[in-house]
Design a protein around this motif. Sequence first.
Motif, PDB file in Angstrom:
ATOM      1  N   ALA A   1       0.507   5.466   9.314  1.00 39.27           N
ATOM      2  CA  ALA A   1       1.221   6.361  10.216  1.00 39.27           C
ATOM      3  C   ALA A   1       2.661   6.529   9.744  1.00 39.27           C
ATOM      4  O   ALA A   1       3.226   5.644   9.095  1.00 39.27           O
ATOM      5  CB  ALA A   1       1.201   5.797  11.635  1.00 39.27           C
ATOM      6  N   ARG A   2       3.249   7.662  10.091  1.00 41.99           N
ATOM      7  CA  ARG A   2       4.640   7.911   9.721  1.00 41.99           C
ATOM      8  C   ARG A   2       5.560   6.839  10.315  1.00 41.99           C
ATOM      9  O   ARG A   2       6.499   6.375   9.661  1.00 41.99           O
ATOM     10  CB  ARG A   2       5.043   9.307  10.210  1.00 41.99           C
ATOM     11  CG  ARG A   2       6.407   9.776   9.728  1.00 41.99           C
ATOM     12  CD  ARG A   2       6.700  11.181  10.246  1.00 41.99           C
ATOM     13  NE  ARG A   2       8.032  11.609   9.869  1.00 41.99           N
ATOM     14  CZ  ARG A   2       8.338  12.225   8.738  1.00 41.99           C
ATOM     15  NH1 ARG A   2       7.391  12.483   7.854  1.00 41.99           N
ATOM     16  NH2 ARG A   2       9.578  12.577   8.482  1.00 41.99           N
ATOM     17  N   ALA A   3       5.272   6.433  11.551  1.00 42.66           N
ATOM     18  CA  ALA A   3       6.085   5.395  12.191  1.00 42.66           C
ATOM     19  C   ALA A   3       6.000   4.084  11.417  1.00 42.66           C
ATOM     20  O   ALA A   3       6.988   3.344  11.318  1.00 42.66           O
ATOM     21  CB  ALA A   3       5.631   5.192  13.632  1.00 42.66           C
TER      22      ALA A   3
ATOM     23  N   ARG B   1       0.836  -1.207   0.000  1.00 43.36           N
ATOM     24  CA  ARG B   1       0.000   0.000   0.000  1.00 43.36           C
ATOM     25  C   ARG B   1       0.870   1.256   0.000  1.00 43.36           C
ATOM     26  O   ARG B   1       0.579   2.229  -0.699  1.00 43.36           O
ATOM     27  CB  ARG B   1      -0.920  -0.021   1.224  1.00 43.36           C
ATOM     28  CG  ARG B   1      -2.123   0.902   1.092  1.00 43.36           C
ATOM     29  CD  ARG B   1      -3.170   0.641   2.148  1.00 43.36           C
ATOM     30  NE  ARG B   1      -2.802   1.234   3.431  1.00 43.36           N
ATOM     31  CZ  ARG B   1      -2.587   0.559   4.542  1.00 43.36           C
ATOM     32  NH1 ARG B   1      -2.695  -0.761   4.536  1.00 43.36           N
ATOM     33  NH2 ARG B   1      -2.273   1.164   5.672  1.00 43.36           N
ATOM     34  N   LEU B   2       1.943   1.231   0.761  1.00 46.89           N
ATOM     35  CA  LEU B   2       2.864   2.369   0.794  1.00 46.89           C
ATOM     36  C   LEU B   2       3.560   2.545  -0.557  1.00 46.89           C
ATOM     37  O   LEU B   2       3.713   3.669  -1.048  1.00 46.89           O
ATOM     38  CB  LEU B   2       3.901   2.172   1.900  1.00 46.89           C
ATOM     39  CG  LEU B   2       3.385   2.322   3.340  1.00 46.89           C
ATOM     40  CD1 LEU B   2       4.395   1.751   4.330  1.00 46.89           C
ATOM     41  CD2 LEU B   2       3.096   3.787   3.660  1.00 46.89           C
TER      42      LEU B   2
ATOM     43  N   ASP C   1       3.450  13.011   2.568  1.00 48.97           N
ATOM     44  CA  ASP C   1       2.506  12.830   1.456  1.00 48.97           C
ATOM     45  C   ASP C   1       2.174  11.348   1.277  1.00 48.97           C
ATOM     46  O   ASP C   1       1.014  10.970   1.070  1.00 48.97           O
ATOM     47  CB  ASP C   1       3.108  13.351   0.146  1.00 48.97           C
ATOM     48  CG  ASP C   1       3.296  14.855   0.126  1.00 48.97           C
ATOM     49  OD1 ASP C   1       2.549  15.560   0.830  1.00 48.97           O
ATOM     50  OD2 ASP C   1       4.201  15.320  -0.599  1.00 48.97           O
ATOM     51  N   ILE C   2       3.210  10.522   1.343  1.00 47.97           N
ATOM     52  CA  ILE C   2       3.034   9.086   1.087  1.00 47.97           C
ATOM     53  C   ILE C   2       2.154   8.443   2.154  1.00 47.97           C
ATOM     54  O   ILE C   2       1.217   7.699   1.841  1.00 47.97           O
ATOM     55  CB  ILE C   2       4.401   8.381   1.009  1.00 47.97           C
ATOM     56  CG1 ILE C   2       5.188   8.894  -0.203  1.00 47.97           C
ATOM     57  CG2 ILE C   2       4.226   6.861   0.924  1.00 47.97           C
ATOM     58  CD1 ILE C   2       6.648   8.471  -0.223  1.00 47.97           C
ATOM     59  N   VAL C   3       2.437   8.733   3.432  1.00 53.84           N
ATOM     60  CA  VAL C   3       1.649   8.087   4.491  1.00 53.84           C
ATOM     61  C   VAL C   3       0.212   8.598   4.486  1.00 53.84           C
ATOM     62  O   VAL C   3      -0.728   7.846   4.784  1.00 53.84           O
ATOM     63  CB  VAL C   3       2.308   8.266   5.876  1.00 53.84           C
ATOM     64  CG1 VAL C   3       3.666   7.585   5.906  1.00 53.84           C
ATOM     65  CG2 VAL C   3       2.435   9.732   6.263  1.00 53.84           C
TER      66      VAL C   3
END
Length: 223
Positions: free
Chosen positions: A60-62, A31-32, A52-54
């Motif tokens: 989540a960024r993590a 998905r990422l 932008d991607i997350v």
Amino acid sequence: MPAPTRRSADSAGRSSAPDLRAQQKRYTRQRLIAAAAGLFEAKGYEATTVDDIVAEAGAARATFYLHFTGKGDIVAELADHIWADTAAMFAAFGELPDWSHASIRAWLGAYVTRGEENRQALRIFAEQLPHALRDQHQEHVKEFVALLTRPPERWAHLSKPEAKRRAYLLITQLETFMPSWMAGRWSRERSAILDTLTGIWRNTLEADRVDPLADVDPASARG
């Protein structure tokens, strides 16, 4: 048949849990990658941020950093897929039964189809290949040249340097052609395009091949 014991049921539950976690991890990673590829194509690689991607992936960024060290990892993974696919195609060229019009045209048709399947990634690389991957790309082109010039006996009418030069020109021609084709800059007459490409390839491959009858007197050849 005896009913499963509590211990066997618990064991089955424990063994399936890692599988589910692995599947979820693969799904999140894909998905990422899909979100990043869409953004790279729409905004450009440099303009796209991890945030932008997350946001696009709904993650989540993590979570992103559990899978990648940065957006460069994603484009490198996309590149590895494209390069492996391309290497397989040039290896298949070496397995053709001959360099007839029919054989080369069929191979070019398969090459174009494979490129269409990788449309998004090819557009990204054609328009905004990150600088960090350019050197790797040149190394892969050398690999493609080596694959295309097999088996060596089929190229025996050319010196090794000349064979490599012609292979390099044919490869770079396809690399230039595919993004233009997918962007609709060419006529959509696929059959005519394949015929033209085949003619170019055959002329390049067969030029300077010595005809064993070229210096034979026609009368003696008939006799």
